[in-house]
Design an enzyme around this catalytic site. Structure first.
Site, PDB file in Angstrom:
ATOM      1  N   ASP A  19      75.284  -0.309  18.707  1.00 29.19           N
ATOM      2  CA  ASP A  19      76.161  -1.215  19.743  1.00 29.19           C
ATOM      3  C   ASP A  19      76.741   0.503  20.672  1.00 29.19           C
ATOM      4  O   ASP A  19      77.397   0.877  20.378  1.00 29.19           O
ATOM      5  CB  ASP A  19      77.071  -2.052  19.900  1.00 29.19           C
ATOM      6  CG  ASP A  19      77.704  -3.013  20.634  1.00 29.19           C
ATOM      7  OD1 ASP A  19      76.608  -2.621  21.764  1.00 29.19           O
ATOM      8  OD2 ASP A  19      78.655  -4.060  19.821  1.00 29.19           O
ATOM      9  N   HIS A  36      70.444   3.707  26.159  1.00 27.60           N
ATOM     10  CA  HIS A  36      69.127   3.454  25.347  1.00 27.60           C
ATOM     11  C   HIS A  36      68.424   4.498  24.955  1.00 27.60           C
ATOM     12  O   HIS A  36      68.432   5.043  23.979  1.00 27.60           O
ATOM     13  CB  HIS A  36      68.436   2.229  25.542  1.00 27.60           C
ATOM     14  CG  HIS A  36      69.083   0.587  25.727  1.00 27.60           C
ATOM     15  ND1 HIS A  36      70.144   0.281  24.991  1.00 27.60           N
ATOM     16  CD2 HIS A  36      68.781   0.206  27.059  1.00 27.60           C
ATOM     17  CE1 HIS A  36      70.014  -1.297  25.282  1.00 27.60           C
ATOM     18  NE2 HIS A  36      69.646  -1.404  26.157  1.00 27.60           N
ATOM     19  N   LEU A 130      64.560   9.523   1.737  1.00 26.90           N
ATOM     20  CA  LEU A 130      65.312   8.074   2.763  1.00 26.90           C
ATOM     21  C   LEU A 130      64.291   7.118   3.332  1.00 26.90           C
ATOM     22  O   LEU A 130      63.536   7.014   3.279  1.00 26.90           O
ATOM     23  CB  LEU A 130      65.814   8.859   3.854  1.00 26.90           C
ATOM     24  CG  LEU A 130      66.121   7.861   5.043  1.00 26.90           C
ATOM     25  CD1 LEU A 130      67.485   7.531   4.013  1.00 26.90           C
ATOM     26  CD2 LEU A 130      66.972   8.882   6.511  1.00 26.90           C
TER      27      LEU A 130
HETATM   28  C1  FPP Z   1      73.276  -2.613  21.575  1.00 27.54           C
HETATM   29  O1  FPP Z   1      73.941  -1.707  23.375  1.00 27.54           O
HETATM   30  C2  FPP Z   1      71.847  -1.639  21.344  1.00 27.54           C
HETATM   31  C3  FPP Z   1      71.095  -2.075  21.686  1.00 27.54           C
HETATM   32  C4  FPP Z   1      70.615  -3.303  21.880  1.00 27.54           C
HETATM   33  C5  FPP Z   1      69.264  -1.096  21.352  1.00 27.54           C
HETATM   34  C6  FPP Z   1      69.687  -0.665  20.447  1.00 27.54           C
HETATM   35  C7  FPP Z   1      68.134   0.354  20.628  1.00 27.54           C
HETATM   36  C8  FPP Z   1      68.335   2.104  20.644  1.00 27.54           C
HETATM   37  C9  FPP Z   1      69.448   3.191  19.869  1.00 27.54           C
HETATM   38  C10 FPP Z   1      67.204   2.577  21.185  1.00 27.54           C
HETATM   39  C11 FPP Z   1      66.498   3.625  20.399  1.00 27.54           C
HETATM   40  C12 FPP Z   1      66.133   3.471  18.897  1.00 27.54           C
HETATM   41  C13 FPP Z   1      65.244   3.082  18.448  1.00 27.54           C
HETATM   42  C14 FPP Z   1      64.828   2.825  16.584  1.00 27.54           C
HETATM   43  C15 FPP Z   1      64.151   4.716  18.611  1.00 27.54           C
HETATM   44  P1  FPP Z   1      74.181  -3.087  23.890  1.00 27.54           P
HETATM   45  O2  FPP Z   1      72.759  -2.803  24.828  1.00 27.54           O
HETATM   46  O3  FPP Z   1      74.286  -4.006  23.892  1.00 27.54           O
HETATM   47  O4  FPP Z   1      75.645  -1.885  24.786  1.00 27.54           O
HETATM   48  P2  FPP Z   1      76.326  -2.599  25.502  1.00 27.54           P
HETATM   49  O5  FPP Z   1      76.982  -3.430  24.560  1.00 27.54           O
HETATM   50  O6  FPP Z   1      77.014  -1.535  25.857  1.00 27.54           O
HETATM   51  O7  FPP Z   1      75.348  -3.683  26.687  1.00 27.54           O
END
Ligand code: FPP
Length: 242
Positions: A19, A36, A130
């Site tokens: 997150d 992201h 893994l």
């Molecule tokens: C939460 O942060 C994150 C996500 C909803 C997406 C997670 C995705 C990645 C880490 C990108 C790449 C992943 C792979 C597997 C290649 P948020 O957007 O909710 O952040 P915020 O709480 O600050 O809004």
């Protein structure tokens, strides 16, 4: 340290709620998508560092079923990232002995993404260092409802069904350590059954800033915790008996 193979389940199952991407980007005046993209590089770092931390199963929450509520362009960026990741990282996963599995629903994903998932899973199926599980369109409650709909008669059967429902090749496995980055302290419908006795670790560090040292710190904290699973620690038990 020689990493243990996941076949014997000796190593740790670590699950991560990645997150803070959006806030990380906004704090830098960048679009959320930039968070992201940088988050994807943190994914690579953590996977690389996991075996040396004694982790044999790593489950990453990449897209929750509730994330469909986000604006279309953000969802598109995320799925482009997932697809690119699957296409570009498969060879390196094979080389490193990483077995890739996707858990979650597939029926709402595009044919391109589904195909990339299948190719990556097949190509990495022999990996033993893994087990890397990416949770995409995943809801723990939905997985439980689906598994329960088959009428399991025991915990073991439910766990078999949970594994099968979520698309994994084996029975689902308990989480040892659940990490959430980004400062929030909640589970957000992630691995609810599997985390019944997980140690929870919350860090304010946003996912794009999560370094391999931060993973090692979380695992070190896990080893300092006393897991009792509802029982008593040895000293306490003898004190009670005497
Ligand atoms: C939460 O942060 C994150 C996500 C909803 C997406 C997670 C995705 C990645 C880490 C990108 C790449 C992943 C792979 C597997 C290649 P948020 O957007 O909710 O952040 P915020 O709480 O600050 O809004």
């Amino acid at each position: 340290m020689k990493p243990s193979t996941f076949g014997d389940e000796i190593g740790l199952h670590v699950a991560i709620i990645m997150d803070g991407n959006g806030r990380w980007a906004q704090a830098r005046g960048l679009p959320r998508s930039a968070g992201h993209r940088v988050g994807a590089t943190a994914v690579r770092r953590v996977i690389e560092a996991a075996p040396a931390c004694g982790i044999t199963t790593l489950t990453l929450f990449a897209f929750s079923s509730d994330n469909w509520k986000r604006p279309g362009p953000e969802v598109q960026v995320l799925f482009r990232l997932f697809e690119r990741y699957l296409r570009t990282e498969t060879a390196s996963c094979v080389e490193k002995g990483i077995r890739l599995e996707i858990i979650g629903r597939r029926d709402r994903l595009s044919a391109r993404v589904r195909h990339a998932m299948e190719v990556a899973e097949q190509a990495t199926a022999a990996g033993t260092t893994l087990r890397l599980r990416l949770a995409i369109d995943y809801s723990s409650r939905d997985a439980l409802v689906q598994a329960a709909s088959h009428g399991p008669r025991s915990r073991a059967q439910l766990e078999e069904m949970l594994g099968a429902e979520s698309g994994a090749a084996c029975r689902t496995r308990d989480v040892d350590l659940l990490i959430r980055t980004g400062g929030e302290q909640r589970l957000s419908d992630f691995l609810l059954w599997e985390s019944a006795y997980a140690e929870l670790y919350f860090t304010p560090v946003a996912w794009p800033d999560f370094e391999s040292g931060a993973l090692a710190d979380a695992v070190a904290e896990f080893h300092r915790r006393q897991r009792r699973f509802g029982g008593l620690v040895l000293e306490t038990r003898s004190a009670v008996a005497s």
